[in-house]
Design an enzyme around this catalytic site. Structure first.
Site, mmCIF file in Angstrom:
data_model
loop_
_atom_site.group_PDB
_atom_site.id
_atom_site.type_symbol
_atom_site.label_atom_id
_atom_site.label_comp_id
_atom_site.label_asym_id
_atom_site.label_seq_id
_atom_site.Cartn_x
_atom_site.Cartn_y
_atom_site.Cartn_z
ATOM 1 N N HIS A 1 0.888 -1.314 0.100
ATOM 2 C CA HIS A 1 0.087 0.087 0.104
ATOM 3 C C HIS A 1 0.871 1.119 -0.063
ATOM 4 O O HIS A 1 0.453 2.454 -0.230
ATOM 5 C CB HIS A 1 -0.752 0.242 1.332
ATOM 6 C CG HIS A 1 -1.688 -1.206 1.309
ATOM 7 N ND1 HIS A 1 -1.450 -2.191 2.314
ATOM 8 C CD2 HIS A 1 -2.991 -1.679 0.685
ATOM 9 C CE1 HIS A 1 -2.324 -3.081 2.172
ATOM 10 N NE2 HIS A 1 -3.182 -2.868 1.227
ATOM 11 N N GLU B 1 -3.601 3.401 2.228
ATOM 12 C CA GLU B 1 -2.890 3.974 1.062
ATOM 13 C C GLU B 1 -3.183 5.379 0.765
ATOM 14 O O GLU B 1 -2.609 6.123 0.570
ATOM 15 C CB GLU B 1 -3.466 3.220 -0.261
ATOM 16 C CG GLU B 1 -2.871 3.681 -1.732
ATOM 17 C CD GLU B 1 -3.871 3.053 -2.511
ATOM 18 O OE1 GLU B 1 -4.238 1.776 -2.662
ATOM 19 O OE2 GLU B 1 -3.735 3.776 -3.618
ATOM 20 N N CYS C 1 3.428 -1.220 -4.279
ATOM 21 C CA CYS C 1 3.110 -1.623 -5.807
ATOM 22 C C CYS C 1 3.715 -0.477 -6.709
ATOM 23 O O CYS C 1 3.395 0.538 -6.278
ATOM 24 C CB CYS C 1 1.670 -2.021 -5.515
ATOM 25 S SG CYS C 1 1.173 -2.238 -7.459
ATOM 26 N N SER D 1 -10.525 -5.707 3.034
ATOM 27 C CA SER D 1 -9.954 -5.476 1.706
ATOM 28 C C SER D 1 -10.910 -4.496 0.833
ATOM 29 O O SER D 1 -11.916 -4.689 0.788
ATOM 30 C CB SER D 1 -9.997 -6.833 0.992
ATOM 31 O OG SER D 1 -9.770 -6.393 -0.603
HETATM 32 S S1 SF4 Z 1 -4.643 -3.885 -6.274
HETATM 33 FE FE1 SF4 Z 1 -3.442 -2.696 -7.767
HETATM 34 S S2 SF4 Z 1 -2.332 -0.879 -6.813
HETATM 35 FE FE2 SF4 Z 1 -2.931 -2.563 -5.322
HETATM 36 S S3 SF4 Z 1 -1.146 -4.254 -5.247
HETATM 37 FE FE3 SF4 Z 1 -2.804 -4.829 -6.672
HETATM 38 S S4 SF4 Z 1 -1.995 -3.996 -8.695
HETATM 39 FE FE4 SF4 Z 1 -1.111 -3.067 -6.907
#
Ligand code: SF4
Length: 291
Positions: free
Chosen positions: A74, A126, A96, A218
């Site tokens: 995040h 995030e 990510c 989530s």
């Molecule tokens: S949901 Fe999207 S932003 Fe979050 S870890 Fe997965 S690919 Fe990355």
């Protein structure tokens, strides 16, 4: 009962990469995970069993006691990264790249003098990471939150797991309430989230109920559930196959299956198997009743 599986579901590359990075850690007890690696309770239990220290997302103000700190997928703000580094912490960074892209977009808008509007869930880790580097910002979670802002330039970014149609409705509300502002929208919703949503939309016309597999906290899993319900379909949010109840499907001929981006492949396979067993058992009961 027929089970239809969404064309795209389950774990995204960002979560897979974070899990692969953590698999490489040789001495888990020497590492503090700075928050929840992913919002999936099974994964978190396994990390605890391996010996990792895990700090609750609401308690990250205190400095971790270990020398090595793992930043989750995040992400964190530059300010937080600097705080940890200046305390001498070694960082393992599993942010990510698509979260990083959202940070870059927000900081670019900041540097160009925009008041930044972040479409997302207030308090989500995030979102917290995004706004900590912004001196001028607001977080918007629904069209009703949108105000007339006292700024001539408004820059809009989204939490990566926002529903596209939700972001569109907020974007329209911003334009409606701020007709004289210069508004710049940067699409920072990640493509795995969009692909999951598209696959769900395709499936919704073919099913009478949907099972959504994913962690209770989530965000993207909850968004999938919300979308099914907004379309008037029953949606059952389960974390594992053990949460399924056969009677949910008493009046269902076709059920859809999807899963959030932090759901393990094995969990999806187990839920799918359990649904097929429910279907088989119902077919057997119907056969016995008709003979
Ligand atoms: S949901 Fe999207 S932003 Fe979050 S870890 Fe997965 S690919 Fe990355």
């Amino acid at each position: 009962m027929k089970v239809i599986v969404a064309d795209v579901l389950g774990m995204c590359f960002g979560v897979r990469d974070a899990l692969a990075a953590i698999d490489q850690v040789q001495q888990p007890a020497a590492v503090t995970i700075h928050g929840e690696l992913v919002h999936n309770e099974q994964v978190l239990s396994r990390l605890a069993a391996r010996g990792f220290r895990q700090v609750h997302e609401d308690r990250r103000q205190a400095l971790p006691v270990t020398d090595t700190v793992l930043i989750t997928a995040h992400g964190v703000s530059d300010r937080e990264r600097a705080r940890l580094a200046s305390a001498g912490k070694n960082l393992i960074d599993t942010t990510c790249p698509l979260v990083e892209r959202a940070h870059e977009a927000a900081k670019k808008l900041r540097d160009e003098g925009y008041h930044v509007l972040v479409v997302g869930k207030p308090g989500h880790v995030e979102v917290e990471g995004l706004i900590e580097d912004l001196p001028s910002h607001d977080v918007i979670s629904s069209p009703e939150d949108v105000k007339k802002y006292p700024h001539p330039r408004l820059g809009v970014v989204c939490q990566t797991t926002t529903q596209v149609r939700h972001a569109d409705s907020i974007r329209a509300a911003i334009a409606r309430k701020n007709p004289s502002a210069e508004i710049r929208f940067v699409d920072t919703i990640c493509h795995p989230t969009k692909d999951h949503q598209k696959a769900l939309e395709k499936m919704l016309d073919q099913v009478q109920a949907v099972v959504v597999v994913g962690g209770r906290n989530s965000n993207n899993t909850r968004q999938l559930v919300a979308r099914c319900r907004a379309r008037g379909l029953p949606a059952y949010h389960v974390q594992t196959a053990a949460d399924l109840q056969a009677e949910w499907f008493d009046d269902t001929d076709t059920v859809g299956l999807t899963a959030g981006t932090s759901t393990l492949d094995e969990t999806i396979a187990q839920v799918r198997q359990a649904l097929q067993e429910i279907a088989h058992s119902r077919a057997q009961t119907a056969l016995t009743a008709s003979s």
